[in-house]
Design an enzyme around this catalytic site. Structure first.
Site, short mmCIF file in Angstrom:
data_model
loop_
_atom_site.label_atom_id
_atom_site.label_comp_id
_atom_site.label_asym_id
_atom_site.label_seq_id
_atom_site.Cartn_x
_atom_site.Cartn_y
_atom_site.Cartn_z
N ASP A 37 27.13 0.24 -4.47
CA ASP A 37 25.82 -0.28 -4.85
C ASP A 37 25.79 -1.79 -4.87
OD1 ASP A 37 23.17 0.08 -5.28
OD2 ASP A 37 23.32 0.58 -7.40
N LYS A 77 24.58 -5.35 -4.26
CA LYS A 77 23.32 -6.05 -4.03
C LYS A 77 23.25 -7.16 -5.08
CE LYS A 77 20.90 -2.40 -6.57
NZ LYS A 77 19.78 -1.47 -6.61
N ASN A 118 23.03 -6.47 -8.83
CA ASN A 118 24.16 -5.94 -9.59
C ASN A 118 25.29 -6.95 -9.72
OD1 ASN A 118 22.96 -3.53 -10.17
ND2 ASN A 118 23.80 -2.47 -8.38
N ASP A 146 26.83 -2.02 -13.04
CA ASP A 146 26.20 -0.80 -12.57
C ASP A 146 27.13 0.01 -11.66
OD1 ASP A 146 24.58 1.26 -12.04
OD2 ASP A 146 22.90 0.10 -11.27
N THR A 165 21.42 1.64 -2.05
CA THR A 165 20.10 1.04 -2.03
C THR A 165 19.72 0.95 -0.57
OG1 THR A 165 20.51 -0.13 -4.08
CG2 THR A 165 18.88 -1.10 -2.59
N1 ATP Z 1 26.84 -6.58 -19.12
C1 ATP Z 1 25.65 -7.11 -18.86
N2 ATP Z 1 25.36 -8.38 -19.20
C2 ATP Z 1 24.13 -8.89 -18.93
N3 ATP Z 1 23.16 -8.22 -18.31
C3 ATP Z 1 23.39 -6.97 -17.94
C4 ATP Z 1 24.64 -6.33 -18.19
N4 ATP Z 1 24.60 -5.08 -17.70
C5 ATP Z 1 23.38 -4.93 -17.16
N5 ATP Z 1 22.64 -6.06 -17.29
C6 ATP Z 1 21.28 -6.28 -16.80
O1 ATP Z 1 20.57 -5.07 -16.80
C7 ATP Z 1 20.21 -4.69 -15.47
C8 ATP Z 1 20.27 -3.20 -15.32
O2 ATP Z 1 21.58 -2.75 -15.55
P1 ATP Z 1 22.23 -1.63 -14.66
O3 ATP Z 1 22.02 -1.97 -13.23
O4 ATP Z 1 23.61 -1.40 -15.12
O5 ATP Z 1 21.29 -0.41 -15.11
P2 ATP Z 1 20.93 0.92 -14.34
O6 ATP Z 1 20.09 1.72 -15.29
O7 ATP Z 1 22.15 1.56 -13.82
O8 ATP Z 1 20.05 0.33 -13.19
P3 ATP Z 1 19.67 0.87 -11.75
O9 ATP Z 1 18.39 1.58 -11.92
O10 ATP Z 1 19.54 -0.42 -10.98
O11 ATP Z 1 20.79 1.73 -11.28
C9 ATP Z 1 21.20 -5.45 -14.59
O12 ATP Z 1 20.72 -5.64 -13.30
C10 ATP Z 1 21.34 -6.75 -15.38
O13 ATP Z 1 20.27 -7.60 -15.16
#
Ligand code: ATP
Ligand code: PCG
Ligand code: PCG
Length: 687
Positions: free
Chosen positions: A500, A502, A505, A518, A537
């Site tokens: 994933d 991009k 992430n 992610d 993606t």
């Molecule tokens: N450890 C972290 N520190 C700061 N920001 C974070 C962190 N983890 C996630 N984020 C923020 O939150 C967003 C979403 O997190 P993540 O991609 O892990 O969630 P997801 O629910 O798996 O999203 P997706 O629908 O994209 O798969 C990230 O793109 C980032 O902006």
């Protein structure tokens, strides 16, 4: 039927020629009408076929898309379709009953497969096996064969008769002799996307899901017999039933090492078990003071690596190849548990010692062991993902620290069938200890949510910076690409595929270094094996993923090429507002893409080497592995050591004034949806 275009002159109005008699004129006009009718018929047929094809694509791909356009420049959403029934090790060994059929029927079935967009890329052996296994069945006129919304379990080929396809009561198409159908529900883990009914008495050939999927996933295992023979010669296995040996042989993978190669490193998380087939290895152990001692030598027929699989989760000793060429047969944790953990010889011969291991994980677990959810105070939302939100939190009694808490709605995970992905995200993050990958400190769960307590990266997403700046120059791009390479090196050497990549992430830490977040699509592969889940993606998925050919870590190298292009230009190379078109553009390949001037010659050359259609030809996928990418001209002079030691100055150092400074994140409105329903079904027991 003549399918040539009607003569153009016949399409215009006949000019009334005074010399032509009225009868001829009438005849000509009748002919014109007949030609036009034919053209109309052909066109409607063509339109109907295209519509049907479009509907099929939309049926399987669109439900997984959760696009949203919250921002000016769209964030790219991940999608995933997990095969519904997991094929177990035992299934792989099953030989399915073959059904005799005439040459004509075999040809009919094979052509039907080759003409089906979703299946034409199977290899010849797979097509042969599917053909062998198909069995005949008959349906009388008006009989329902497939009902929209049902869980599907059979794929069919039509030998005789006509069928009607409808969706929500609406007519979609007719299917006749030589068509294959029912593949979508089975290939894409969805319920039946349409209803199929016999409009005439029909003769069909059918294959069950289990058999079909096993053939799809079974790759050439010609060495199986060889392995079984070898196992019989090994004392620990010699007395096992033939059937067990055969099953074990089927899941063994070959691994080769040169003298001095580290096969197992003490303290690393271990998921594999080894049987030595050639050469010797050396066992050494470090004690708490770091002093390394030689323990023993192991040779052909002996095994190692069972301890990490049995009780400890980390390796309790190091194993190094000690002769010129060492060969091992390797088995993964899952297969080991199923097939070998009860083998007495392994239990009895497991190497014992009493010193405890002190891995990084233990330290982390210890540090956070008393922390409970109610100790955390939410400061602000810093991210929104598919399953919920990411909150910046602080321990109430320790304002010097902050963490990111990823909060996921269980009901939504179940609804999108991502349970397996979430469990694997947790598992992989728990095992990972790399500066270029976000750290997971602890997980929590309650009746509605799963929580991951993560290291907070306050520099925000690289995506946000790219959006604000438009694009990056060569050397900025090089730094970020190099960070990703470090993360990939760590992950790939543990057979973890990320899937994933991009800018969304990629988070910046306070020094401007990248950490990948992610891991919802990351997966641990058995070495040498492929995986089939459709995920990623759209803009970043590799062609073999779209074509359902099975993919491995080289799919990550493809996405690395896409990332370079996006960072250098501000937009990924393969893109369209309609992601079905994006897939088409991807399948046309990188050579069909215009490279704007802002991409230097060396960068272009590297992107093209990463984005090869054939996964095996991608830079990084060859014998030299990732160092082939590091050695590419575009990276010439890059300070890899400085990057690893984190002494290299990052191109952009984010402004962060305190541990709760969220200026580098967009602002998110409160969750409008309200709390999700409870889920106490227990699928998340191991989370
Ligand atoms: N450890 C972290 N520190 C700061 N920001 C974070 C962190 N983890 C996630 N984020 C923020 O939150 C967003 C979403 O997190 P993540 O991609 O892990 O969630 P997801 O629910 O798996 O999203 P997706 O629908 O994209 O798969 C990230 O793109 C980032 O902006
Ligand atoms: N969704 C859809 N399916 C079609 C169409 N034409 C034929 N089919 C077949 O109908 C089948 C219904 O079950 P599946 O969803 O498994 O697979 C589907 C296709 O193989 C069409 O236009 N749309
Ligand atoms: N801990 C330990 N492991 C040994 C010894 N001799 C061989 N090994 C093997 O070394 C392997 C290292 O990885 P594992 O801990 O998984 O399993 C271990 C054993 O299979 C020994 O004396 N102590």
């Amino acid at each position: 039927m003549d399918t040539s275009e009607p003569d153009n002159s016949a399409l215009g109005l006949p000019i009334l020629d005074m010399g032509t008699d009225p009868l001829t004129i009438i005849q000509r006009q009748q002919q014109t009408i007949a030609d036009l009718k034919l053209l109309l018929q052909q066109s409607s047929k063509e339109i109907q076929e295209l519509r049907s094809q479009l509907d099929k694509y939309q049926s399987v791909l669109i439900p997984y898309s959760r696009r949203y356009s919250r921002r000016q420049r769209k964030r790219q959403q991940g999608i995933s379709a997990e095969p519904q029934s997991v094929i177990s090790v035992a299934d792989i060994n099953v030989t399915f009953q073959k059904h005799p059929k005439s040459k004509e029927v075999r040809d009919l079935i094979q052509n039907a497969i080759l003409e089906n967009d979703f299946m034409k890329n199977l290899d010849t052996a797979q097509i042969e096996q599917i053909t062998d296994c198909m069995s005949p069945c008959q349906y009388p006129k008006d009989q329902l064969i497939i009902k929209e919304g049902d869980a599907g379990s059979v794929v069919y080929v039509i030998q005789e008769g006509r069928l009607e396809v409808t969706k929500e009561g609406r007519f979609l198409s007719h299917m006749g002799v030589g068509k294959l159908f029912g593949e979508l529900a089975i290939l894409y883990n969805c319920t039946r996307t349409a209803t199929v009914k016999a409009v005439e008495d029909c003769k069909l050939w059918a294959i069950e899901r289990q058999c079909f999927q096993t053939i799809m996933m079974r790759s050439g295992l010609t060495r199986q017999a060889e392995y079984a023979d070898f196992l019989k010669s090994v004392p620990a296995f010699a007395n096992l039933p033939e059937e067990t040996l055969w099953k074990i042989s089927d899941v063994l993978e070959d691994a080769n090492y040169n003298k001095g190669d580290c096969i197992i490193r003490q303290g690393a998380k271990g998921d594999t078990f080894f049987i030595i087939s050639r050469g010797t290895v050396k066992v050494t152990r470090k004690d708490d003071s770091g002093q390394e001692t030689f323990i023993r030598t192991l040779q052909r027929g002996e095994f190692f690596g069972e301890k990490a699989l049995q009780s400890e989760d980390v390796r309790t000793a190091s194993i190094t190849a000690d002769s010129d060429s060492v060969g091992c047969l390797v088995i993964d944790r899952e297969s080991f548990n199923q097939l070998m953990s009860n083998i007495d010889a392994i239990k009895a011969n497991s190497y014992q010692d009493d010193v405890d291991n002190n891995g990084v994980r233990k330290k982390i677990d210890n540090e956070f062991k008393d922390l409970v959810l109610s100790d955390l105070r939410v400061v602000a939302t810093i991210g929104v993902g598919g399953f919920g939100r990411v909150e910046l939190v602080q321990p109430v009694n320790d304002p010097s620290r902050s963490f990111a808490l990823k909060v996921m709605k269980k009901a939504q995970i179940v609804e999108t069938r991502q349970q397996q992905h979430i469990m694997s995200e947790k598992q992989i993050l728990v095992e990972t200890n790399c500066d270029f990958v976000i750290k997971l400190y602890k997980t929590f769960k309650d009746t509605k949510y799963l929580y991951m307590l993560l290291e907070a990266c306050l520099g925000g997403e690289l995506w946000t910076i790219l959006r604000d700046r438009g694009n990056f120059d060569d050397s900025t791009t090089r730094f970020y690409t190099a960070c990703v390479l470090e993360a990939f090196d760590y992950l790939h050497s543990r057979n973890i595929i990320y899937r994933d990549l991009k800018p969304e992430n990629m988070l910046l830490d306070q020094r401007g270094y990248i950490k990948l977040v992610d891991f919802g699509f990351a997966k641990k592969l058995t070495s040498g094996r492929k995986t089939w889940t459709f995920c990623g993606t759209p803009e970043y998925v590799a062609p073999e993923v779209i074509l359902n050919r099975g993919h491995d870590i080289s799919a990550d190298y493809w996405s690395l090429g896409v990332l370079m292009f996006e960072l250098l230009t501000g937009a990924p190379p393969f893109t369209d507002s309609d992601f079905m078109k994006t897939y088409n553009i991807i399948l046309k390949g990188i050579d069909a893409i215009d490279f704007p001037r802002c991409i230097s010659r060396n960068a272009q050359a590297l992107i093209k080497k990463l984005c090869r259609d054939n996964p095996n030809e991608r830079l990084g996928a060859g014998g030299g592995g990732i160092s082939d990418i590091r050695k590419h001209k575009w990276f010439e002079g890059f300070n890899w050591e400085g990057l690893k030691q984190r002494t290299l100055q990052a191109p952009l150092v984010p402004q962060i004034q305190h541990v709760t400074d969220t200026r580098n994140f967009d602002q998110y409105p409160p969750d409008a949806e309200g709390p999700p329903p409870d889920d106490v079904t227990g699928w998340d027991a191991d989370f």
